[in-house]
Design an enzyme around this catalytic site. Structure first.
Site, PDB file in Angstrom:
ATOM      1  CB  THR A 159       4.217  26.957  -6.940  1.00  0.00           C
ATOM      2  OG1 THR A 159       3.290  26.529  -5.954  1.00  0.00           O
ATOM      3  CG2 THR A 159       5.158  27.959  -6.272  1.00  0.00           C
ATOM      4  CG  ASP A 160      -1.244  26.779  -5.856  1.00  0.00           C
ATOM      5  OD1 ASP A 160      -0.175  26.292  -5.412  1.00  0.00           O
ATOM      6  OD2 ASP A 160      -2.341  26.217  -5.705  1.00  0.00           O
ATOM      7  CD  GLU A 161       3.320  25.226  -2.105  1.00  0.00           C
ATOM      8  OE1 GLU A 161       4.030  25.544  -1.144  1.00  0.00           O
ATOM      9  OE2 GLU A 161       3.266  24.074  -2.568  1.00  0.00           O
TER      10      GLU A 161
ATOM     11  CE  LYS B  52       8.943  28.081  -8.595  1.00  0.00           C
ATOM     12  NZ  LYS B  52       9.744  27.561  -9.753  1.00  0.00           N
TER      13      LYS B  52
ATOM     14  CE1 TYR C 112       9.105  25.297  -4.623  1.00  0.00           C
ATOM     15  CE2 TYR C 112       6.923  25.341  -3.618  1.00  0.00           C
ATOM     16  CZ  TYR C 112       7.731  25.187  -4.737  1.00  0.00           C
ATOM     17  OH  TYR C 112       7.161  24.935  -5.960  1.00  0.00           O
TER      18      TYR C 112
HETATM   19  P1  NAD Z   1      11.276  18.332  -8.983  1.00  0.00           P
HETATM   20  O1  NAD Z   1      11.909  18.635  -7.678  1.00  0.00           O
HETATM   21  O2  NAD Z   1      10.660  16.997  -9.201  1.00  0.00           O
HETATM   22  O3  NAD Z   1      12.334  18.534 -10.162  1.00  0.00           O
HETATM   23  C1  NAD Z   1      13.219  19.622 -10.210  1.00  0.00           C
HETATM   24  C2  NAD Z   1      14.275  19.330 -11.282  1.00  0.00           C
HETATM   25  O4  NAD Z   1      15.143  20.453 -11.342  1.00  0.00           O
HETATM   26  C3  NAD Z   1      15.129  18.110 -10.972  1.00  0.00           C
HETATM   27  O5  NAD Z   1      15.294  17.329 -12.149  1.00  0.00           O
HETATM   28  C4  NAD Z   1      16.461  18.713 -10.540  1.00  0.00           C
HETATM   29  O6  NAD Z   1      17.586  17.886 -10.825  1.00  0.00           O
HETATM   30  C5  NAD Z   1      16.484  19.997 -11.351  1.00  0.00           C
HETATM   31  N1  NAD Z   1      17.326  21.040 -10.729  1.00  0.00           N
HETATM   32  C6  NAD Z   1      17.302  21.437  -9.418  1.00  0.00           C
HETATM   33  N2  NAD Z   1      18.220  22.402  -9.235  1.00  0.00           N
HETATM   34  C7  NAD Z   1      18.803  22.644 -10.444  1.00  0.00           C
HETATM   35  C8  NAD Z   1      19.808  23.539 -10.897  1.00  0.00           C
HETATM   36  N3  NAD Z   1      20.419  24.384 -10.054  1.00  0.00           N
HETATM   37  N4  NAD Z   1      20.144  23.530 -12.207  1.00  0.00           N
HETATM   38  C9  NAD Z   1      19.546  22.676 -13.073  1.00  0.00           C
HETATM   39  N5  NAD Z   1      18.614  21.783 -12.697  1.00  0.00           N
HETATM   40  C10 NAD Z   1      18.238  21.769 -11.394  1.00  0.00           C
HETATM   41  O7  NAD Z   1      10.209  19.496  -9.236  1.00  0.00           O
HETATM   42  P2  NAD Z   1       8.790  19.418  -9.939  1.00  0.00           P
HETATM   43  O8  NAD Z   1       7.787  18.971  -8.943  1.00  0.00           O
HETATM   44  O9  NAD Z   1       8.921  18.706 -11.229  1.00  0.00           O
HETATM   45  O10 NAD Z   1       8.529  20.969 -10.200  1.00  0.00           O
HETATM   46  C11 NAD Z   1       9.019  21.599 -11.391  1.00  0.00           C
HETATM   47  C12 NAD Z   1       8.695  23.076 -11.342  1.00  0.00           C
HETATM   48  O11 NAD Z   1       7.290  23.266 -11.238  1.00  0.00           O
HETATM   49  C13 NAD Z   1       9.310  23.807 -10.144  1.00  0.00           C
HETATM   50  O12 NAD Z   1       9.757  25.060 -10.585  1.00  0.00           O
HETATM   51  C14 NAD Z   1       8.177  23.945  -9.156  1.00  0.00           C
HETATM   52  O13 NAD Z   1       8.330  25.098  -8.374  1.00  0.00           O
HETATM   53  C15 NAD Z   1       6.990  24.060 -10.093  1.00  0.00           C
HETATM   54  N6  NAD Z   1       5.712  23.563  -9.550  1.00  0.00           N
HETATM   55  C16 NAD Z   1       5.620  22.317  -8.990  1.00  0.00           C
HETATM   56  C17 NAD Z   1       4.378  21.850  -8.524  1.00  0.00           C
HETATM   57  C18 NAD Z   1       4.220  20.459  -7.948  1.00  0.00           C
HETATM   58  O14 NAD Z   1       3.129  20.135  -7.461  1.00  0.00           O
HETATM   59  N7  NAD Z   1       5.223  19.593  -8.005  1.00  0.00           N
HETATM   60  C19 NAD Z   1       3.264  22.668  -8.619  1.00  0.00           C
HETATM   61  C20 NAD Z   1       3.393  23.930  -9.210  1.00  0.00           C
HETATM   62  C21 NAD Z   1       4.625  24.357  -9.679  1.00  0.00           C
END
Ligand code: NAD
Length: 351
Positions: free
Chosen positions: A133-135, A163, A159
């Protein structure tokens, strides 16, 4: 390619899995623990495809991950599994440390053992792509500043700190052990199948139910929004063509104040699902700000554009319209999330 995706039942992971199955010939193994954020109903459209498989497992369970690697024999791993909600990380950081740091460590170790026993050609071609993430960069105060791939890390919340730690581990596994890694740091995503605790779906669903639309503080926090399918396209570019050891920032060139996002949703709903009287904007309610709330994030996505030719296809206006339309057309998916029935679809987990 045979691609193992962690967290493929989440918001971005499920968009990536749908994209890979619908638009490529790649084979996908989705390894997901199915926490509250994992929803197999987001994958119904591709679940029966012979190129798709699912395994319920925790990334922190090294033995189970090693078994999945040995059976599936991936050529790439795309690591999205994480605890991802900032407010939850403030209320209870432990799960974030466990999954985002300890889990990433366990996954890296299982991957390294698998990678080491591949023959030379497959070893060279293998990729571990860490999605972040950019955070991790903290926040920006000047209006012209942008996060680049060399911006120092300064995370604010449990969080983003977890990350950031996982990013450092991935880079160390490249530098120390030679694991062929790629990293991407992306701005805020939005789009279909977003869990209703996040700002955009929360506002859409609260508005439809006539509930208050909560805006933190004065609503002036700026986020750079990226349509989730644009993110999926970027991730595919990076895993296929990115240079080993490199980081690519991904952003939507769509800086918006939170209050303007909420107002924009209200305007779309006023047009697409009007209230009997008045505008949805009347439901906007300011609530006390989140502790440590970052003021502004904005990404310089020039590197991925120059090196890999990726740019987002959606503007914020087109993406937000698609998103609002999707929620209006998929209220069943939302109802199953809100009443908890989506969790009954998890394999082997009686509820
Ligand atoms: P989300 O919370 O919607 O999904 C996370 C998934 O990971 C879920 O399906 C969950 O069941 C699974 N999970 C959690 N813990 C687990 C574990 N211990 N073992 C296996 N599976 C596990 O998240 P998202 O919004 O889809 O984000 C996905 C990734 O992208 C993350 O790494 C997040 O940091 C990154 N990200 C998200 C955003 C955003 O805006 N949502 C932006 C930039 C980066």
């Amino acid at each position: 390619m045979r691609i193992l995706i962690t967290g493929g039942a989440g918001f971005i992971g499920s968009a990536l899995v749908r994209h890979l199955i619908e638009h490529t010939r790649h084979q996908v193994l989705n390894l997901d623990k199915l926490t509250y954020a994992g929803n197999l109903q987001s994958l119904t459209s591709i679940a029966q495809n012979p190129r798709y498989q699912f395994v319920q497992a925790d990334i922190a369970d090294g033995e189970r991950v090693s078994q999945a690697l040995a059976e599936f024999q991936p050529e790439a791993i795309m690591h999205l599994a994480a605890e991802s909600h900032v407010d939850r990380s403030i209320d209870g950081p432990a799960a974030f440390i466990q999954t985002n740091i300890v889990g990433t460590y366990a996954l890296l170790e299982a991957t390294r053992a698998y990678w080491l026993q591949l023959d030379e050609t497959r070893k060279q071609a293998f990729r571990f792509h860490h999605i972040s993430t950019d955070e991790v960069y903290g926040d920006l105060h000047g209006v012209d500043e942008l996060f680049s791939e060399t911006t120092p890390y300064a995370p604010s919340s449990p969080y983003s700190a977890s990350k950031a730690a996982s990013d450092h581990l991935v880079r160390a596994w490249h530098r120390t052990y030679g694991l062929p890694v790629l990293l991407t740091n992306c701005s805020n995503n939005y789009g279909p199948y977003h869990f209703p605790e996040k700002l955009i779906p929360l506002v859409i669903l609260n508005a439809l139910e006539g509930k208050p639309l909560p805006v933190y503080g004065n609503g002036q926090q700026v986020r750079d929004w990226l349509y989730v399918e644009d993110h999926a396209r970027a991730l595919l570019k990076v895993v296929s063509e990115g240079r080993v050891g490199e980081t690519y920032n991904i952003g939507g060139h769509n800086e918006q104040k939170n209050l303007d996002v909420v107002r924009g949703i209200c305007e779309l709903l006023d047009e697409l699902a009007p209230r009997q009287a008045g505008s949805y904007k009347e439901l906007i309610a300011f609530v006390p700000d989140r502790p440590g709330h970052d003021l502004r994030y904005a990404i310089d996505a020039g590197k991925i554009q120059r090196e890999l030719g990726w740019t987002p296809e959606e503007t914020f206006a087109s993406g937000l319209r698609k998103t609002v339309r999707w929620y209006l057309d998929n209220l069943d998916w939302c109802r199953h999330v809100q009443d908890g029935s989506y969790r009954r679809e998890r394999l082997g987990a009686p509820e």
